[in-house]
Design a protein around this motif. Structure first.
Motif, PDB file in Angstrom:
ATOM      1  N   ASN A 368      38.995  54.584  58.938  1.00  0.00           N
ATOM      2  CA  ASN A 368      37.802  55.093  58.524  1.00  0.00           C
ATOM      3  C   ASN A 368      37.234  54.913  57.366  1.00  0.00           C
ATOM      4  OD1 ASN A 368      37.236  54.937  61.375  1.00  0.00           O
ATOM      5  ND2 ASN A 368      38.677  56.753  61.872  1.00  0.00           N
ATOM      6  N   SER A 369      38.334  54.601  56.094  1.00  0.00           N
ATOM      7  CA  SER A 369      37.630  54.745  55.192  1.00  0.00           C
ATOM      8  C   SER A 369      36.277  53.748  55.250  1.00  0.00           C
ATOM      9  CB  SER A 369      38.873  54.158  54.377  1.00  0.00           C
ATOM     10  OG  SER A 369      38.943  54.047  52.480  1.00  0.00           O
ATOM     11  N   LEU A 370      35.634  54.916  54.188  1.00  0.00           N
ATOM     12  CA  LEU A 370      34.217  53.922  53.508  1.00  0.00           C
ATOM     13  C   LEU A 370      34.651  54.500  52.215  1.00  0.00           C
ATOM     14  CD1 LEU A 370      32.194  55.673  55.646  1.00  0.00           C
ATOM     15  CD2 LEU A 370      32.659  52.974  56.195  1.00  0.00           C
ATOM     16  N   GLY A 371      34.911  54.926  51.213  1.00  0.00           N
ATOM     17  CA  GLY A 371      35.749  54.527  49.860  1.00  0.00           C
ATOM     18  C   GLY A 371      35.771  53.175  48.961  1.00  0.00           C
ATOM     19  N   ALA A 372      35.319  52.948  48.032  1.00  0.00           N
ATOM     20  CA  ALA A 372      36.148  52.070  47.022  1.00  0.00           C
ATOM     21  C   ALA A 372      36.795  51.876  46.311  1.00  0.00           C
ATOM     22  CB  ALA A 372      34.826  51.173  46.421  1.00  0.00           C
ATOM     23  N   PRO A 373      37.459  50.759  45.737  1.00  0.00           N
ATOM     24  CA  PRO A 373      38.716  51.354  44.899  1.00  0.00           C
ATOM     25  C   PRO A 373      38.477  52.418  43.280  1.00  0.00           C
ATOM     26  CG  PRO A 373      39.023  48.823  46.216  1.00  0.00           C
ATOM     27  CD  PRO A 373      37.882  49.796  46.756  1.00  0.00           C
ATOM     28  N   ILE A 374      38.929  52.618  43.145  1.00  0.00           N
ATOM     29  CA  ILE A 374      38.820  53.398  41.715  1.00  0.00           C
ATOM     30  C   ILE A 374      38.974  52.265  40.317  1.00  0.00           C
ATOM     31  CG2 ILE A 374      39.888  54.978  39.577  1.00  0.00           C
ATOM     32  CD1 ILE A 374      40.027  56.732  42.565  1.00  0.00           C
ATOM     33  N   GLU A 375      37.944  51.546  40.158  1.00  0.00           N
ATOM     34  CA  GLU A 375      37.971  50.570  39.083  1.00  0.00           C
ATOM     35  C   GLU A 375      39.395  50.959  38.071  1.00  0.00           C
ATOM     36  OE1 GLU A 375      35.834  47.790  36.201  1.00  0.00           O
ATOM     37  OE2 GLU A 375      34.993  49.116  36.683  1.00  0.00           O
ATOM     38  N   GLU A 376      39.620  52.063  37.241  1.00  0.00           N
ATOM     39  CA  GLU A 376      40.599  52.317  36.272  1.00  0.00           C
ATOM     40  C   GLU A 376      42.105  52.192  36.842  1.00  0.00           C
ATOM     41  OE1 GLU A 376      36.888  54.979  34.750  1.00  0.00           O
ATOM     42  OE2 GLU A 376      37.819  53.844  36.708  1.00  0.00           O
ATOM     43  N   ALA A 377      42.487  52.430  37.864  1.00  0.00           N
ATOM     44  CA  ALA A 377      43.598  52.811  39.221  1.00  0.00           C
ATOM     45  C   ALA A 377      44.186  50.896  38.542  1.00  0.00           C
ATOM     46  CB  ALA A 377      43.756  53.068  40.000  1.00  0.00           C
ATOM     47  N   PHE A 378      43.463  50.110  38.093  1.00  0.00           N
ATOM     48  CA  PHE A 378      43.917  48.331  38.757  1.00  0.00           C
ATOM     49  C   PHE A 378      44.026  48.329  37.614  1.00  0.00           C
ATOM     50  CE2 PHE A 378      42.527  50.349  42.771  1.00  0.00           C
ATOM     51  CZ  PHE A 378      43.596  49.935  43.557  1.00  0.00           C
ATOM     52  N   LYS A 379      45.220  47.540  36.865  1.00  0.00           N
ATOM     53  CA  LYS A 379      45.322  47.792  35.317  1.00  0.00           C
ATOM     54  C   LYS A 379      45.228  46.257  34.904  1.00  0.00           C
ATOM     55  CE  LYS A 379      49.719  46.058  36.718  1.00  0.00           C
ATOM     56  NZ  LYS A 379      52.092  46.896  36.659  1.00  0.00           N
ATOM     57  N   GLU A 428      30.605  37.767  39.568  1.00  0.00           N
ATOM     58  CA  GLU A 428      29.786  38.721  39.819  1.00  0.00           C
ATOM     59  C   GLU A 428      30.109  39.423  40.952  1.00  0.00           C
ATOM     60  OE1 GLU A 428      25.885  37.232  41.141  1.00  0.00           O
ATOM     61  OE2 GLU A 428      25.335  36.393  39.095  1.00  0.00           O
ATOM     62  N   PHE A 429      31.499  38.908  41.961  1.00  0.00           N
ATOM     63  CA  PHE A 429      31.464  40.106  43.251  1.00  0.00           C
ATOM     64  C   PHE A 429      32.375  41.242  42.863  1.00  0.00           C
ATOM     65  CE2 PHE A 429      35.083  41.486  45.662  1.00  0.00           C
ATOM     66  CZ  PHE A 429      35.178  40.520  46.849  1.00  0.00           C
ATOM     67  N   ASN A 430      32.541  41.546  41.947  1.00  0.00           N
ATOM     68  CA  ASN A 430      32.909  43.077  41.898  1.00  0.00           C
ATOM     69  C   ASN A 430      31.823  43.786  41.638  1.00  0.00           C
ATOM     70  OD1 ASN A 430      35.559  43.082  41.763  1.00  0.00           O
ATOM     71  ND2 ASN A 430      36.101  42.389  39.825  1.00  0.00           N
ATOM     72  N   GLU A 431      30.713  43.295  40.848  1.00  0.00           N
ATOM     73  CA  GLU A 431      29.277  44.009  41.135  1.00  0.00           C
ATOM     74  C   GLU A 431      28.848  44.470  42.322  1.00  0.00           C
ATOM     75  OE1 GLU A 431      26.781  46.770  38.991  1.00  0.00           O
ATOM     76  OE2 GLU A 431      28.632  46.201  38.082  1.00  0.00           O
ATOM     77  N   LYS A 432      28.249  42.901  42.841  1.00  0.00           N
ATOM     78  CA  LYS A 432      27.906  43.295  44.103  1.00  0.00           C
ATOM     79  C   LYS A 432      28.546  43.446  45.504  1.00  0.00           C
ATOM     80  CE  LYS A 432      24.879  40.841  42.710  1.00  0.00           C
ATOM     81  NZ  LYS A 432      22.955  40.732  42.719  1.00  0.00           N
ATOM     82  N   PHE A 433      30.303  43.628  45.797  1.00  0.00           N
ATOM     83  CA  PHE A 433      30.602  44.419  46.133  1.00  0.00           C
ATOM     84  C   PHE A 433      30.733  46.137  45.912  1.00  0.00           C
ATOM     85  CE2 PHE A 433      34.713  47.543  46.683  1.00  0.00           C
ATOM     86  CZ  PHE A 433      33.994  47.670  48.039  1.00  0.00           C
ATOM     87  N   LYS A 434      30.125  46.460  44.628  1.00  0.00           N
ATOM     88  CA  LYS A 434      29.577  47.772  44.964  1.00  0.00           C
ATOM     89  C   LYS A 434      28.418  48.253  45.027  1.00  0.00           C
ATOM     90  CE  LYS A 434      28.980  51.179  40.447  1.00  0.00           C
ATOM     91  NZ  LYS A 434      28.756  50.995  39.046  1.00  0.00           N
ATOM     92  N   GLU A 435      27.573  47.444  44.670  1.00  0.00           N
ATOM     93  CA  GLU A 435      25.880  47.636  45.766  1.00  0.00           C
ATOM     94  C   GLU A 435      26.379  47.255  47.337  1.00  0.00           C
ATOM     95  OE1 GLU A 435      23.567  44.130  44.132  1.00  0.00           O
ATOM     96  OE2 GLU A 435      23.189  44.540  42.491  1.00  0.00           O
ATOM     97  N   TYR A 436      27.451  46.583  47.869  1.00  0.00           N
ATOM     98  CA  TYR A 436      27.687  46.716  49.607  1.00  0.00           C
ATOM     99  C   TYR A 436      28.139  48.182  49.830  1.00  0.00           C
ATOM    100  CZ  TYR A 436      30.305  45.480  53.643  1.00  0.00           C
ATOM    101  OH  TYR A 436      30.962  45.887  54.518  1.00  0.00           O
ATOM    102  N   GLN A 437      28.714  48.462  49.287  1.00  0.00           N
ATOM    103  CA  GLN A 437      29.599  49.575  49.563  1.00  0.00           C
ATOM    104  C   GLN A 437      29.191  50.809  49.273  1.00  0.00           C
ATOM    105  OE1 GLN A 437      30.837  52.594  47.226  1.00  0.00           O
ATOM    106  NE2 GLN A 437      31.612  53.561  48.824  1.00  0.00           N
ATOM    107  N   HIS A 438      28.328  50.692  48.564  1.00  0.00           N
ATOM    108  CA  HIS A 438      27.071  51.941  47.780  1.00  0.00           C
ATOM    109  C   HIS A 438      25.877  52.362  49.047  1.00  0.00           C
ATOM    110  CE1 HIS A 438      24.349  54.650  45.774  1.00  0.00           C
ATOM    111  NE2 HIS A 438      23.534  54.028  46.174  1.00  0.00           N
ATOM    112  N   ALA A 439      25.547  50.478  49.524  1.00  0.00           N
ATOM    113  CA  ALA A 439      24.595  50.445  50.515  1.00  0.00           C
ATOM    114  C   ALA A 439      25.312  51.156  51.982  1.00  0.00           C
ATOM    115  CB  ALA A 439      24.084  49.278  50.503  1.00  0.00           C
ATOM    116  N   SER A 440      27.012  50.631  51.889  1.00  0.00           N
ATOM    117  CA  SER A 440      26.959  50.803  53.657  1.00  0.00           C
ATOM    118  C   SER A 440      27.552  52.629  53.419  1.00  0.00           C
ATOM    119  CB  SER A 440      28.124  50.557  53.242  1.00  0.00           C
ATOM    120  OG  SER A 440      29.216  50.914  54.522  1.00  0.00           O
TER     121      SER A 440
END
Length: 985
Positions: A368-379, A428-440
């Motif tokens: 049921n998670s709706l969050g997005a990965p934290i960018e800094e946590a992935f090297k 553009e994938f990461n930026e577009k995913f951010k928009e998707y997750q925010h809209a969701s």
């Protein structure tokens, strides 16, 4: 001149004919009057049905806006799911240490040079290490979703989903979180979890914790016990570095300091320095393969409280630390701007921790998670893109299983676009995913996690209008014309309701909303139609100015002013959480105040007998209130100040047997005052005595069955527990059948409590006297109250039964006072009944909290859940005092009066008192709705204010049902018609 014989015969015939004609005329008049009385009774019933519908619609709108819910899917993620087959590539840690510092507001962790405040520049370690080692430590603003209550934050932090306000209703009710979450995932993947700290974790994650040492979390006056316990237990486990894979410590000192003193207190500095030192020791003991996660579950406002949605409450701190170099990938330095208290500092949502930690630890993301990965946590950028891709599929999978989300064309289109970008390996994938997750997330918030203010205010407005209708209809318009006015109101209400349903339904079709929206449109139309139907006839006869003048004229006099004071105090109680939790004591004080005023007023009664009896009943009223106040069931917020006395004890069972024989004698004594212990009264009272004895037997068996382990073996040897269970179930079913069905049917068909007494001998003329004539209404109607009282006693625990005996005695004493003080038509009488109903709700083993509901009473008649045999006992147990009060309203008018020559006027007075009681309860309920709205962001909203409004709403519905079905129609209406037919007055 002598009269001729045939003249005498003619005169006799003419006289006989005239008498027959007069008798027929009287019978015709009585038939016409009784027929009109039936019509008026039917009209009054319809009017109260329409008011009940208006109030139910109002409550439905308010509830719709206040208690939003979300769809929780029972599915769980697995590493065998297709979307997580390559998630192992992101695994970076084998061990983790979680340190939750409750109420760690973000600005507590960033420096502010030159500022000397207790909550700044003392908890410095996270910022210093993040600045010094940016690839090993990262400090972020950790934004919570309201409500900012601890349990709701733990749900969001572990499930990755948004809390809703229905979920928040269980904030202080420790139910295990069955929803998929990363604690449960750790347990399923054989990770050893050790916990120490806030006992909320034990309540909601207990089965998944291998080791646990919880500490009481509710004593906000204690700043040190939990923190010291965490430090003393967590550090040795770090040193041993075995028997755990995930170590969790939840500290409460900063939160408790905020609640007790506020953030700007010197103890806040001490607590922050303690946390700083503690983290230093933790860092010194962890190894390179351990991830340290430090965060606050929420912040605090300037007073130190939380629960709302101000920035200070929502903005907590998150700190990730690892001893392993090049673990994190810091963004540009401008992202971590600490100016203006970190106003523009890099922030992440708290639900983002779930996918981040799950992927770093090699776990599937909870379903049921709706969050997005934290960018800094992935090297690396590629690792972050893979994390986003996995999360994208997980979010879309959840949405596809959700009935309320799966058809969202906008989000589905964004998903398809992202799949294309990933296949093209677009940057553009990461930026577009951010928009998707925010809209969701925003779409989900619209459905789940935002108050619907429009619905809330519609509900309050409609409810307030229903109160105005009740006041105008039942108190301001003269009772002599209410019957005539009702003949105009009912057709107007029916016509306007149908008209506005059609109009609003048509509007909803034009706007083309969802089916649910169409339903709410129709309900709103029905409410507007009911209001319009009332207003047209009333304002056609009376101008608003006249109604205003009438209200000023009627709201005068000592008793009326006292009633208004009582109503204001009770309604104002809900403006404070502190007053709300002590509502029972406030009601006790108001009732004793009435008793004291009645004593003073009784001293001025002209009749010596009435004066003495008035003083006696007033004093007994106060004494019973004081004695029953010793019966207490405490709520958690009352702490040690409240000592509970409610329970099932052997001496209480003995008292039940005593009262089963003694209490019918009290009823007999009250009947005997007016010579009403005749005909049906002895029959009912003797049956009542038998039923009370059987109820005592039932609860004796229940006591034996519940305490079998502590009772003497010799006693149990003679008794079969299975036969006891069968016996008590049989007794319960017999009592329920007799009291709820047979006795009420017999009451509607049985004789009155009167007797024809002939005085004189055979040689002289006999004089006829009707015993019980001067209480013919009250004596008969009280038998109906006895029927329901017996049923309610069956479903009430023993000590609560003792309280109900006190309630009924007070009612009988009060009705005597009503007659003596001549307050039958005064506002004070229904008000005192309302106070008694609320007071005895608490004395029968309840509080305005969900945990205090006696669910086990539902299995009195049956051993499994069967509608309605399970639900009726719970309703009678929970609302028994209110049912008795709502049934007893006619006795204000009925008690100790002879058959009336104006039964319609008498009946109208009863309806006026019923409406006044309903208006009183409406004021109380309206107050709970208003203050629940005002304090919807208050720390205690889900523990105090919301449960109180929900309880008031249910009471409102119960009183409406009782008044409509039993009091106005079946009870007082039927009895008035019956007596009018018999006596023809």
């Amino acid at each position: 001149m002598s009269e001729k014989p045939h003249d005498t015969e003619d005169s006799k015939k003419r006289l006989l004919k005239q008498n027959n004609s007069n008798l027929n005329s009287i019978n015709n008049k009585n038939n016409i009057r009784n027929g009109r009385l039936k019509i008026i009774s039917f009209l009054y019933t319809l009017i109260f049905v329409s008011i009940a519908l208006l109030q139910i619609i109002s409550i439905a709108f308010f509830t719709k806006g206040f208690l939003l819910s979300r769809q929780v899917l029972d599915s769980h993620s697995s590493l065998q799911d297709d979307i997580f087959l390559n998630s192992h590539e992101l695994r970076n840690f084998d061990k983790a240490v979680f340190v939750i510092i409750d109420a760690l507001r973000f600005d507590f962790t960033i420096p502010e040079p030159g500022i000397d405040k207790p909550y700044r520049n003392h908890f410095t370690l996270p910022y210093e290490l993040s600045t010094k080692y940016p690839d090993q430590a990262v400090l972020l603003k950790f934004v919570a979703d309201p409500p900012t209550t601890t349990l709701q934050r733990l749900k969001g932090l572990t499930t990755g989903s948004l809390p809703t306000f229905v979920d928040a209703g269980s904030n202080f009710d420790g139910d295990i979180i069955e929803e998929d979450n990363f604690i449960k995932q750790l347990y399923k993947h054989d990770k050893r979890i050790s916990f120490v700290g806030d006992d909320t974790w034990e309540a909601v994650f207990g089965p998944f914790l291998n080791q646990s040492k919880p500490y009481d979390s509710l004593n906000v006056w204690d700043l040190h016990t939990v923190d010291n316990g965490v430090i003393e237990n967590l550090l040795p486990q770090l040193e041993s570095n075995k028997d755990w894979d995930v170590l969790i410590g939840h500290l409460l000192g900063i939160d408790h300091c905020g609640h007790r003193y506020g953030p700007d207190h010197h103890l806040m500095e001490e607590k922050q320095l303690q946390m700083n030192e503690f983290l230093s020791e933790v860092i010194s003991k962890i190894d390179d393969d351990t991830l340290l996660v430090v965060f606050g579950d929420h912040g605090m406002d300037r007073t130190g409280n939380h629960g709302g949605d101000s920035l200070d409450e929502l903005e907590a701190a998150l700190w990730l630390y690892s001893k392993k170099p090049q673990t994190f990938r810091p963004l540009s330095k401008g992202t971590y701007d600490i100016n203006e208290n970190g106003k523009n500092y890099r922030s992440v949502n708290q639900i983002d921790l779930v996918p981040t930690f799950s992927l770093l630890f090699g776990l599937p993301i909870p379903f049921n998670s709706l969050g997005a990965p934290i960018e800094e946590a992935f090297k690396s950028e590629s690792a972050f893109q893979l994390a986003n891709y996995l999360t994208l599929h997980q979010i879309q999978r959840y949405r596809s299983f959700s009935t309320s989300l799966k058809d969202d064309s906008l989000i589905n289109a964004k998903f398809e676009k992202l799949i294309e970008l990933h296949q093209k390996e677009s940057t553009e994938f990461n930026e577009k995913f951010k928009e998707y997750q925010h809209a969701s997330l925003e779409r989900c918030k619209d459905l789940w996690a935002r108050f619907d203010s429009v619905s809330i205010y519609i509900g309050i407005t409609l409810f307030a209008i229903s109160l105005l209708i009740l006041v105008v209809y039942c108190k301001l318009i003269p009772s002599v014309v209410i019957g005539q006015l009702s003949e105009e109101v009912v057709p107007a209400v029916i016509a306007m309701t149908l008209l506005f349903i059609v109009i609003f339904g048509a509007v909803s079709l034009v706007l083309k909303p969802t089916f649910l929206s169409q339903l709410w449109f129709v309900l709103l139309g029905a409410a507007v139609g009911i209001i319009t139907g009332f207003c047209i006839p009333v304002f056609d006869r009376y101008s608003p100015l006249w109604i205003l003048r009438s209200s000023c004229d009627k709201l005068t006099g000592f008793w009326t002013l006292l009633a208004l004071i009582f109503i204001f105090i009770h309604a104002a109680t809900f403006a404070s959480n502190s007053f709300t939790i002590w509502e029972d004591r406030i009601l006790a004080h108001l009732l004793i105040t009435f008793g004291a005023m009645a004593t003073i007023k009784s001293l001025k009664v002209p009749s010596k007998v009435d004066r003495v009896m008035g003083i006696y009943h007033s004093v007994s009223f106060m004494v019973i209130t004081r004695v029953t106040s010793l019966i207490t069931i405490c709520r958690e917020e009352q702490g040690d100040v409240c000592i509970p006395s409610f329970g099932m004890k052997w001496w209480v069972i003995l008292l039940l047997f005593f009262f089963s024989q003694f209490f019918p004698s009290i009823i007999k004594a009250f009947y005997s005052i007016s010579d009403s212990y005749q005909s049906a009264a002895p029959l009912w009272n003797n049956l009542f005595k038998i039923i009370l004895f059987l109820i005592s037997c039932y609860w004796s068996m229940e006591y034996i069955e519940s305490n079998q382990s502590t009772l003497s073996a010799n006693i149990l040897r003679k008794l079969s527990l299975s036969s006891i269970h069968t016996g008590k179930s049989t007794i319960a079913r017999i009592i329920a059948g007799v009291t709820l069905v047979a006795a009420n049917y017999g009451w509607s068909r049985g004789p009155l409590c009167v007797k024809l007494d002939l005085n004189g001998d055979e040689t002289s003329d006999k004089e006829a006297c009707i015993l019980g004539y001067h209480n013919v209404y009250g004596s008969e109607y009280f038998l109906l109250v006895m029927n329901f009282l017996a049923a309610i006693l069956l479903f009430t625990k023993p000590m609560g039964q003792l309280a109900l005996y006190g309630l009924v005695y007070q009612l009988l004493a009060f009705f005597e006072l009503v007659r003596i003080l001549d307050i039958r038509s005064n506002l004070i009488s229904p008000t005192v009944l309302g106070l008694l109903g609320g007071y005895y709700f608490f004395k029968t083993g309840h509080q305005a909290t969900i945990p205090s509901i006696n669910w086990e009473i539902g299995f009195t008649l049956v051993d499994s859940i069967i509608f309605p045999l399970t639900h009726i006992p719970i309703a009678l147990n929970s609302f028994g005092s209110f049912i008795i009060i709502a049934l007893s309203v006619p006795l204000i008018t009925f008690w100790r009066i002879a058959p009336s020559s104006k039964p319609i006027a008498l009946y109208s007075t009863i309806v006026e008192n019923c409406g006044t009681l309903l208006a009183y309860q409406t004021i109380i309920s309206l107050s709970t709705l208003i203050f629940a709205t005002v304090f919807k962001r208050h720390l205690m909203v889900w523990k105090i204010f919301a449960p109180r409004f929900m309880f008031a709403s249910m009471v409102q519905v119960v009183i409406n049902i009782v008044l409509v079905v039993f009091t106005i129609g079946f009870g007082s209406g039927g009895l008035t018609i019956q007596i009018s037919k018999i006596f023809g007055t």
